[in-house]
Motif scaffolding. Structure first.
Motif, PDB file in Angstrom:
ATOM      1  N   ILE A 169     -14.568  18.455 -13.413  1.00  0.00           N
ATOM      2  CA  ILE A 169     -15.178  17.201 -12.960  1.00  0.00           C
ATOM      3  C   ILE A 169     -16.056  17.549 -11.761  1.00  0.00           C
ATOM      4  CG2 ILE A 169     -14.726  14.932 -11.933  1.00  0.00           C
ATOM      5  CD1 ILE A 169     -11.979  15.068 -13.466  1.00  0.00           C
ATOM      6  N   LYS A 170     -17.325  17.195 -11.803  1.00  0.00           N
ATOM      7  CA  LYS A 170     -18.274  17.598 -10.769  1.00  0.00           C
ATOM      8  C   LYS A 170     -18.161  16.679  -9.553  1.00  0.00           C
ATOM      9  CE  LYS A 170     -21.573  19.230 -14.250  1.00  0.00           C
ATOM     10  NZ  LYS A 170     -22.895  18.982 -14.876  1.00  0.00           N
ATOM     11  N   PRO A 171     -17.732  17.218  -8.403  1.00  0.00           N
ATOM     12  CA  PRO A 171     -17.633  16.379  -7.213  1.00  0.00           C
ATOM     13  C   PRO A 171     -18.945  16.329  -6.427  1.00  0.00           C
ATOM     14  CG  PRO A 171     -16.565  18.485  -6.828  1.00  0.00           C
ATOM     15  CD  PRO A 171     -17.104  18.534  -8.220  1.00  0.00           C
ATOM     16  N   PHE A 172     -19.270  15.126  -5.948  1.00  0.00           N
ATOM     17  CA  PHE A 172     -20.404  14.906  -5.061  1.00  0.00           C
ATOM     18  C   PHE A 172     -19.841  14.392  -3.738  1.00  0.00           C
ATOM     19  CE2 PHE A 172     -22.287  15.073  -9.165  1.00  0.00           C
ATOM     20  CZ  PHE A 172     -23.636  15.365  -9.018  1.00  0.00           C
ATOM     21  N   MET A 173     -19.807  15.258  -2.738  1.00  0.00           N
ATOM     22  CA  MET A 173     -19.303  14.881  -1.408  1.00  0.00           C
ATOM     23  C   MET A 173     -20.442  14.218  -0.632  1.00  0.00           C
ATOM     24  SD  MET A 173     -16.102  15.900  -0.168  1.00  0.00           S
ATOM     25  CE  MET A 173     -16.163  16.836   1.342  1.00  0.00           C
ATOM     26  N   VAL A 174     -20.230  12.986  -0.208  1.00  0.00           N
ATOM     27  CA  VAL A 174     -21.288  12.241   0.479  1.00  0.00           C
ATOM     28  C   VAL A 174     -21.131  12.456   1.983  1.00  0.00           C
ATOM     29  CG1 VAL A 174     -22.486  10.052   0.674  1.00  0.00           C
ATOM     30  CG2 VAL A 174     -21.173  10.567  -1.400  1.00  0.00           C
ATOM     31  N   ALA A 175     -21.992  13.284   2.554  1.00  0.00           N
ATOM     32  CA  ALA A 175     -21.822  13.776   3.925  1.00  0.00           C
ATOM     33  C   ALA A 175     -21.722  12.676   4.960  1.00  0.00           C
ATOM     34  CB  ALA A 175     -22.977  14.721   4.276  1.00  0.00           C
ATOM     35  N   ASP A 176     -22.531  11.621   4.806  1.00  0.00           N
ATOM     36  CA  ASP A 176     -22.539  10.552   5.806  1.00  0.00           C
ATOM     37  C   ASP A 176     -21.702   9.347   5.387  1.00  0.00           C
ATOM     38  OD1 ASP A 176     -24.325   9.948   3.768  1.00  0.00           O
ATOM     39  OD2 ASP A 176     -25.836   9.078   5.088  1.00  0.00           O
ATOM     40  N   ALA A 177     -20.831   9.547   4.398  1.00  0.00           N
ATOM     41  CA  ALA A 177     -19.864   8.510   4.012  1.00  0.00           C
ATOM     42  C   ALA A 177     -18.450   9.065   4.128  1.00  0.00           C
ATOM     43  CB  ALA A 177     -20.140   8.019   2.590  1.00  0.00           C
ATOM     44  N   LEU A 178     -18.304  10.052   5.017  1.00  0.00           N
ATOM     45  CA  LEU A 178     -17.028  10.694   5.309  1.00  0.00           C
ATOM     46  C   LEU A 178     -16.809  10.677   6.819  1.00  0.00           C
ATOM     47  CD1 LEU A 178     -17.627  13.915   3.185  1.00  0.00           C
ATOM     48  CD2 LEU A 178     -16.031  12.102   2.545  1.00  0.00           C
ATOM     49  N   ALA A 179     -15.557  10.748   7.229  1.00  0.00           N
ATOM     50  CA  ALA A 179     -15.236  10.902   8.646  1.00  0.00           C
ATOM     51  C   ALA A 179     -14.126  11.928   8.763  1.00  0.00           C
ATOM     52  CB  ALA A 179     -14.820   9.576   9.279  1.00  0.00           C
ATOM     53  N   ASP A 180     -14.026  12.540   9.969  1.00  0.00           N
ATOM     54  CA  ASP A 180     -13.069  13.622  10.121  1.00  0.00           C
ATOM     55  C   ASP A 180     -12.530  13.662  11.553  1.00  0.00           C
ATOM     56  OD1 ASP A 180     -11.544  15.868   9.448  1.00  0.00           O
ATOM     57  OD2 ASP A 180     -13.190  16.768   8.326  1.00  0.00           O
ATOM     58  N   PHE A 181     -11.609  14.571  11.795  1.00  0.00           N
ATOM     59  CA  PHE A 181     -11.036  14.722  13.128  1.00  0.00           C
ATOM     60  C   PHE A 181     -12.119  15.066  14.151  1.00  0.00           C
ATOM     61  CE2 PHE A 181      -6.493  16.169  11.744  1.00  0.00           C
ATOM     62  CZ  PHE A 181      -6.338  14.968  11.065  1.00  0.00           C
ATOM     63  N   SER A 182     -13.104  15.869  13.718  1.00  0.00           N
ATOM     64  CA  SER A 182     -14.168  16.311  14.606  1.00  0.00           C
ATOM     65  C   SER A 182     -15.408  16.634  13.779  1.00  0.00           C
ATOM     66  CB  SER A 182     -13.747  17.557  15.395  1.00  0.00           C
ATOM     67  OG  SER A 182     -13.607  18.664  14.510  1.00  0.00           O
ATOM     68  N   ARG A 183     -16.543  16.738  14.472  1.00  0.00           N
ATOM     69  CA  ARG A 183     -17.786  17.084  13.786  1.00  0.00           C
ATOM     70  C   ARG A 183     -17.692  18.511  13.220  1.00  0.00           C
ATOM     71  NH1 ARG A 183     -23.512  18.197  14.184  1.00  0.00           N
ATOM     72  NH2 ARG A 183     -24.663  16.398  13.342  1.00  0.00           N
ATOM     73  N   GLU A 184     -17.063  19.394  13.957  1.00  0.00           N
ATOM     74  CA  GLU A 184     -16.915  20.777  13.510  1.00  0.00           C
ATOM     75  C   GLU A 184     -16.147  20.850  12.194  1.00  0.00           C
ATOM     76  OE1 GLU A 184     -15.070  25.037  15.103  1.00  0.00           O
ATOM     77  OE2 GLU A 184     -14.631  23.179  16.168  1.00  0.00           O
ATOM     78  N   GLU A 185     -15.043  20.108  12.102  1.00  0.00           N
ATOM     79  CA  GLU A 185     -14.252  20.131  10.872  1.00  0.00           C
ATOM     80  C   GLU A 185     -14.980  19.413   9.740  1.00  0.00           C
ATOM     81  OE1 GLU A 185      -9.694  20.150  12.499  1.00  0.00           O
ATOM     82  OE2 GLU A 185     -11.082  18.674  13.315  1.00  0.00           O
TER      83      GLU A 185
END
Length: 284
Positions: A169-185
């Motif tokens: 299944i081909k994943p498309f990660m949407v960079a600006d529709a994600l959040a994380d612990f830090s920008r680096e991660e």
């Protein structure tokens, strides 16, 4: 052991997207949207009125609306409000009791609340596929592309993308529709997926129309050869926009406005003129 207080950071911009190893074309007829763990509990670590979360929610909402308009199925993951020690298992060692300590925060945030046509998946581990019918439901409906949004980019979202890849299944990660612990991660997760298990995209790449004149400019700038930025009323051809790229834009925007063609764009190739064409029917 538990998640500490998190802080807002600048979301990745288009020019920061890592080089994708694959060039899969996004196909709405083969895609599904995953809204991953956007529960009040997980977003609460940023506190109230987080600019980061506000923008991520806005982008996910835009993608969800697009999916609704194009009959693209929408899936949610959500951890249950109570989990036995057997169900939670090693998560207790890594993260403590987690959501089970705050069952009242189990709901998906109001701005993204699912409706009766959406599918809720119980989330047991990092991957959305673990102990869930997601793979079966995707394959039964002929969907082999998965748009991944939500939190946290370098944990559940990245692992789900990798798991999807291993299931063809081909994943498309949407960079600006994600959040994380830090920008680096966050950026680390994008680099991993782009180089190992999927394609990283921006929200605007999946939507047929830019949401604003600023978004239109962001879309057009990488297509120009000149280092200087044109004014909104300046001819984009003078800044290096070629006919091949203009035809590609016309084909993309014709999905929303059927009268748009290459001739229409070439007649007045400016940001102002194109926004006037694209924003027809958009409420200000």
């Amino acid at each position: 052991m538990a998640i500490q207080k998190l802080h807002s950071y600048a979301l990745p911009a288009a020019q920061e997207i890592p080089l994708n190893k694959v060039s899969w074309a996004f196909d709405p007829q083969r895609a599904a949207l995953l809204i991953h763990d956007m529960q009040q509990y997980f977003l609460g670590f940023w506190g109230d009125n987080s600019p980061l979360i506000e923008k991520v929610v806005e982008n996910i909402a835009a993608l969800r609306q697009f999916c609704k308009q194009n009959n693209i199925p929408v899936y949610y993951t959500a951890q249950p409000s109570t989990q036995s020690d057997e169900d939670r298992a090693l998560l207790n060692d890594m993260w403590g009791p987690g959501l089970t300590r705050s069952p009242d925060q189990q709901r998906v945030v109001a701005a993204l609340a699912p409706d009766e046509s959406d599918t809720m998946l119980v989330k047991w581990r990092y991957s959305a596929f673990y102990r869930s019918p997601l793979e079966k439901m995707l394959k039964e409906t002929g969907r082999d592309q998965l748009i991944i949004t939500g939190v946290y980019a370098h944990i559940g979202c990245m692992i789900t993308a990798t798991d999807a890849f291993m299931r063809d299944i081909k994943p498309f990660m949407v960079a600006d529709a994600l959040a994380d612990f830090s920008r680096e991660e966050h950026l680390m997760a994008l680099r991993f997926v782009a180089g190992r298990s999927g394609r990283v995209v921006m929200t605007e790449e999946l939507l047929p129309l830019p949401a604003s004149k600023a978004a239109l400019r962001t879309l057009v700038m990488p297509l120009l050869d000149e280092s200087d930025e044109p004014l909104d009323d300046e001819n984009l051809i003078d800044y290096g926009l070629d006919s091949v790229r203009m035809m590609a834009l016309a084909a993309r925007w014709r999905k929303a406005h059927h009268d748009i063609d290459f001739v229409m764009l070439a007649k007045n190739p400016t940001i102002d003129a194109w926004w006037a064409l694209l924003s027809r029917g958009v409420k200000s």
